[in-house]
Motif scaffolding. Structure first.
Motif, PDB file in Angstrom:
ATOM      1  N   GLY A 104      74.012  40.266  29.212  1.00  0.00           N
ATOM      2  CA  GLY A 104      73.659  40.423  30.612  1.00  0.00           C
ATOM      3  C   GLY A 104      72.767  39.301  31.107  1.00  0.00           C
ATOM      4  O   GLY A 104      72.942  38.790  32.226  1.00  0.00           O
ATOM      5  N   ASP A 105      71.819  38.884  30.285  1.00  0.00           N
ATOM      6  CA  ASP A 105      70.936  37.781  30.671  1.00  0.00           C
ATOM      7  C   ASP A 105      71.722  36.484  30.798  1.00  0.00           C
ATOM      8  O   ASP A 105      71.485  35.673  31.710  1.00  0.00           O
ATOM      9  CB  ASP A 105      69.823  37.619  29.626  1.00  0.00           C
ATOM     10  CG  ASP A 105      68.905  38.833  29.570  1.00  0.00           C
ATOM     11  OD1 ASP A 105      68.838  39.588  30.558  1.00  0.00           O
ATOM     12  OD2 ASP A 105      68.262  39.028  28.515  1.00  0.00           O
ATOM     13  N   ARG A 108      73.579  36.491  34.050  1.00  0.00           N
ATOM     14  CA  ARG A 108      72.673  36.204  35.171  1.00  0.00           C
ATOM     15  C   ARG A 108      72.429  34.701  35.314  1.00  0.00           C
ATOM     16  O   ARG A 108      72.302  34.181  36.428  1.00  0.00           O
ATOM     17  CB  ARG A 108      71.339  36.927  34.966  1.00  0.00           C
ATOM     18  CG  ARG A 108      71.437  38.440  35.009  1.00  0.00           C
ATOM     19  CD  ARG A 108      70.106  39.082  34.623  1.00  0.00           C
ATOM     20  NE  ARG A 108      69.146  38.980  35.708  1.00  0.00           N
ATOM     21  CZ  ARG A 108      68.800  39.981  36.501  1.00  0.00           C
ATOM     22  NH1 ARG A 108      69.340  41.187  36.314  1.00  0.00           N
ATOM     23  NH2 ARG A 108      67.921  39.814  37.455  1.00  0.00           N
ATOM     24  N   ASP A 109      72.372  34.005  34.174  1.00  0.00           N
ATOM     25  CA  ASP A 109      72.095  32.567  34.206  1.00  0.00           C
ATOM     26  C   ASP A 109      73.319  31.727  34.566  1.00  0.00           C
ATOM     27  O   ASP A 109      73.168  30.601  35.049  1.00  0.00           O
ATOM     28  CB  ASP A 109      71.557  32.111  32.841  1.00  0.00           C
ATOM     29  CG  ASP A 109      70.182  32.667  32.521  1.00  0.00           C
ATOM     30  OD1 ASP A 109      69.476  33.085  33.471  1.00  0.00           O
ATOM     31  OD2 ASP A 109      69.823  32.700  31.329  1.00  0.00           O
ATOM     32  N   ASP A 113      77.473  35.452  41.339  1.00  0.00           N
ATOM     33  CA  ASP A 113      77.960  36.762  41.768  1.00  0.00           C
ATOM     34  C   ASP A 113      79.422  36.892  41.358  1.00  0.00           C
ATOM     35  O   ASP A 113      80.036  35.943  40.895  1.00  0.00           O
ATOM     36  CB  ASP A 113      77.813  36.949  43.291  1.00  0.00           C
ATOM     37  CG  ASP A 113      78.520  35.854  44.079  1.00  0.00           C
ATOM     38  OD1 ASP A 113      79.751  35.677  43.894  1.00  0.00           O
ATOM     39  OD2 ASP A 113      77.858  35.163  44.858  1.00  0.00           O
ATOM     40  N   GLN A 134      71.041  45.214  31.864  1.00  0.00           N
ATOM     41  CA  GLN A 134      70.553  43.839  31.909  1.00  0.00           C
ATOM     42  C   GLN A 134      70.902  43.156  33.226  1.00  0.00           C
ATOM     43  O   GLN A 134      70.208  42.221  33.655  1.00  0.00           O
ATOM     44  CB  GLN A 134      71.135  43.058  30.728  1.00  0.00           C
ATOM     45  CG  GLN A 134      70.665  43.541  29.372  1.00  0.00           C
ATOM     46  CD  GLN A 134      71.605  43.176  28.235  1.00  0.00           C
ATOM     47  OE1 GLN A 134      72.478  42.310  28.383  1.00  0.00           O
ATOM     48  NE2 GLN A 134      71.460  43.841  27.088  1.00  0.00           N
ATOM     49  N   LEU A 135      71.970  43.622  33.890  1.00  0.00           N
ATOM     50  CA  LEU A 135      72.408  43.032  35.162  1.00  0.00           C
ATOM     51  C   LEU A 135      71.801  43.727  36.376  1.00  0.00           C
ATOM     52  O   LEU A 135      72.087  43.336  37.514  1.00  0.00           O
ATOM     53  CB  LEU A 135      73.938  43.103  35.276  1.00  0.00           C
ATOM     54  CG  LEU A 135      74.736  42.171  34.365  1.00  0.00           C
ATOM     55  CD1 LEU A 135      76.218  42.515  34.406  1.00  0.00           C
ATOM     56  CD2 LEU A 135      74.516  40.704  34.761  1.00  0.00           C
ATOM     57  N   HIS A 138      71.161  42.267  40.020  1.00  0.00           N
ATOM     58  CA  HIS A 138      71.855  40.983  40.138  1.00  0.00           C
ATOM     59  C   HIS A 138      73.257  41.238  40.688  1.00  0.00           C
ATOM     60  O   HIS A 138      73.903  42.210  40.292  1.00  0.00           O
ATOM     61  CB  HIS A 138      71.937  40.303  38.767  1.00  0.00           C
ATOM     62  CG  HIS A 138      72.449  38.901  38.811  1.00  0.00           C
ATOM     63  ND1 HIS A 138      71.702  37.845  39.275  1.00  0.00           N
ATOM     64  CD2 HIS A 138      73.649  38.368  38.446  1.00  0.00           C
ATOM     65  CE1 HIS A 138      72.407  36.734  39.190  1.00  0.00           C
ATOM     66  NE2 HIS A 138      73.599  37.025  38.687  1.00  0.00           N
ATOM     67  N   VAL A 140      76.210  40.661  40.059  1.00  0.00           N
ATOM     68  CA  VAL A 140      77.355  40.603  39.150  1.00  0.00           C
ATOM     69  C   VAL A 140      77.622  42.022  38.681  1.00  0.00           C
ATOM     70  O   VAL A 140      76.699  42.720  38.245  1.00  0.00           O
ATOM     71  CB  VAL A 140      77.098  39.680  37.947  1.00  0.00           C
ATOM     72  CG1 VAL A 140      78.207  39.821  36.915  1.00  0.00           C
ATOM     73  CG2 VAL A 140      76.995  38.225  38.387  1.00  0.00           C
ATOM     74  N   THR A 141      78.862  42.456  38.785  1.00  0.00           N
ATOM     75  CA  THR A 141      79.214  43.809  38.367  1.00  0.00           C
ATOM     76  C   THR A 141      80.307  43.764  37.297  1.00  0.00           C
ATOM     77  O   THR A 141      81.038  42.780  37.182  1.00  0.00           O
ATOM     78  CB  THR A 141      79.713  44.648  39.552  1.00  0.00           C
ATOM     79  OG1 THR A 141      80.839  43.992  40.143  1.00  0.00           O
ATOM     80  CG2 THR A 141      78.618  44.817  40.594  1.00  0.00           C
TER      81      THR A 141
END
Length: 603
Positions: A104-105, A108-109, A113, A134-135, A138, A140-141
């Motif tokens: 998840g991290d 994010r990086d 999206d 973790q998301l 943010h 992003v799904t």
């Protein structure tokens, strides 16, 4: 099935396959897709049809996953595979250290999206929940989708259809009917009407059957529902089950095709037990869609399967003696090959693998290998789960180490042993590291501990000698082992992340190691079984456990700095070698017996 030495996917195939997958994702409006090394049964080992990660990336390790995005594709691997992955994947894939970097991290990086797809049959609810957490916050799904790799893999193998056969009750130690009744009683006591079983080795253990659906693992792939009245519904290809096996299963076990599994979930009356760590998320989704009440709980077979009964342990002891004799014949032969290498002959890793397999097959009782033999000469030994191919095959060389990790599947037990041997005069730094690894292995072998402790409580004892020298290894100290089942069996482990208390009857490996990139790898491995510790004079009146060693083969004395060992450590090793000579000596050829007598001399 003989071990083969060809790579499944070469680095040059990676870019076009990755491009094809990205094109399929674009059609579905997906910004990415998660490719795990898993199948719908969530076992560690998968059939050829389910080798999606290897097909896409070329990475053949037993754990890891890839996240494909429009501009990058990360291959997540743990410490066992950080050398291997660099040799196997093309430049279009980026190795990512995991679990240090969480998926998840990383998303994010690398993704502002969008929607990332995943196959809900290839992930557990626990896995997806962790990534979603973790998301959080943010844009992003994650979205469950039909697997796009299956659409772009033109020659994907068909589903396996190996024959299911009965496993004899004298080896199982308990009838399948008794197992079903015992587990059904536990369901009733918990107020549960049924349990979903997805792990192939759980299915095989429960029904006392074995199969041939996964290479090196005698398992039947299928799903099952255990009902609280001890009935079992099995969902697997009917062609796997011949008349003898159907008769063995009896009237209380119903066979149905795989397509009937989801409809059957919809008809259940809850509460239904589901293991969040092993059941595919799709199972949870189907139960929820049908409004069937469910509860989280362990696979009901996992702990009973892990706690081997006396019959299973006795059979396993027999298998290890047979395998030990084959390994001693091999080590005697290997010593001769090493002398030839020092004299200028050429002997390769593949030669060694074929030689070892030949000695096991000469027992006339080998069902299969328990995994692809790991045979690393010199720097290849530093690749923890190295698997030799025609392209990587390396000759043995004088002054180097050879690491050989191997095992056999016998009807009466599963073996796994690692020995590291010197080819000629070993370097001093290798002997120093080998002695530290040996001290850690002896510490686990001699251990007594209060009942209730888990693998995480013991793991550090194997590392202590290495830690004193600023060294360590990036894998657990030991994994669970099945009884003519998977060579890697949960839930028991000797690992800093294992919280499962160790119980009598659990079989584990004891395999500390040390790996120096570009130079050598060292691992010493025996299998051990948890036992009740004998009482000691003056000891507290508390339950204590200990380990019994199952594996019998000499440890290379040429690599041991005996002056570094304590008196107790030397005493353990001399006593172990005396046992090896006494138990294995009568089972081997005169030539191997003479070699064994020399190899097991007291320090």
């Amino acid at each position: 099935m003989l071990q083969t030495f060809t790579a499944t996917t070469t680095p040059d195939q990676g870019p076009p396959r990755l491009a094809a997958l990205r094109a399929a994702l674009a059609v579905q409006g997906l910004a990415g897709f998660i490719v795990p090394r898993a199948d719908a049964h969530q076992g560690e080992y998968v059939a050829a049809r389910d080798e999606r990660l290897a097909w896409l990336t070329g990475f053949t390790g037993s754990a890891g996953f890839c996240i494909v995005l429009p501009d990058t594709a990360g291959v997540f691997i743990d410490g066992r595979y950080r050398l291997q992955v660099r040799a196997q994947v093309a430049d279009c894939f980026t190795p990512v250290n995991w679990p240090e970097t969480r998926p998840g991290d990383w998303l994010r990086d690398h993704l502002a999206d969008g929607v990332v797809g995943f196959d809900p049959w290839l992930h557990t609810a626990e896995e997806i929940e962790k990534i979603e957490a973790q998301l959080a916050g943010h844009p992003v799904t994650l979205r469950p989708v039909a697997n796009p790799i299956d659409a772009v893999w033109p020659d994907q193998p068909p589903p396996p259809c190996g024959a299911a056969v009965p496993h004899p009750e004298d080896l199982a130690g308990e009838s399948a009917a008794a197992k079903r009744a015992r587990l059904a009683e536990a369901l009733r006591a918990a107020g549960q009407r049924a349990a979903v079983i997805t792990l192939p080795d759980s299915l095989c253990w429960l029904l006392n059957i074995r199969g041939a659906d996964v290479p090196r693992n005698p398992v039947v792939q299928g799903f099952a529902i255990l009902h609280d009245d001890a009935r079992v519904s099995v969902f697997a290809e009917p062609a796997k089950f011949g008349p003898e096996t159907r008769a063995h299963l009896g009237d209380h076990v119903t066979l149905r095709p795989p397509a009937a599994f989801v409809p059957a979930l919809h008809t259940l009356t809850g509460p239904v037990r589901v293991d969040r760590t092993s059941a595919p998320l799709a199972v949870v989704q189907e139960l929820d869609a049908a409004e069937v009440a469910r509860v989280w709980g362990d696979d009901p077979c996992r702990l009973p399967k892990a706690r081997k009964n006396p019959a299973e342990i006795a059979a396993t002891r027999t298998a290890h003696l047979r395998d030990g004799a084959a390994v001693v014949e091999f080590l005697c032969w290997l010593d001769t090959q090493a002398q030839a290498v020092c004299a200028g002959a050429k002997v390769t890793e593949i030669d060694v693998v074929r030689g070892l397999e030949g000695f096991r097959r000469a027992t006339n009782q080998l069902h299969d290998l328990s995994f692809e033999t790991i045979c690393g000469a010199g720097p290849n030994g530093a690749i923890v789960h190295y698997r030799v191919t025609e392209d990587t095959n390396r000759p043995l060389a004088a002054g180097e180490l050879l690491l050989v990790d191997s095992g056999g599947q016998y009807r009466d037990g599963t073996t796994d042993i690692t020995r590291t041997v010197a080819v000629g005069e070993p370097p001093a730094e290798a002997c120093e590291a080998f002695t530290r690894v040996l001290q850690g292995m002896i510490a686990i072998s001699r251990l007594r501990w209060p009942k209730g402790l888990a693998g995480r409580d013991l793991d550090a004892l194997a590392r202590y000698p290495l830690w004193l020298a600023g060294q360590d290894y990036d894998h657990g100290t030991g994994h669970g082992v099945g009884a003519f089942l998977s060579v890697h069996e949960g839930p028991q482990r000797l690992s800093r992340i294992s919280e499962v208390p160790l119980d009598p009857g659990m079989i584990l490996s004891n395999e500390p190691g040390y790996y120096r990139e570009g130079a050598f790898g060292i691992r010493i491995e025996n299998l051990i079984v948890v036992t009740e510790a004998p009482a000691l004079p003056g000891a507290d009146a508390r339950a204590m456990l200990a380990f019994e060693t199952l594996t019998f083969a000499p440890i290379d004395r040429r690599l041991i700095l005996s002056e570094r060992l304590s008196a107790d450590e030397r005493g353990w090793l001399d006593a172990y070698h005396a046992q090896v000579a006494a138990r294995i000596g009568p089972m081997v050829s005169p030539h191997a017996r003479a070699w064994l007598d020399r190899a097991t001399r007291p320090l």
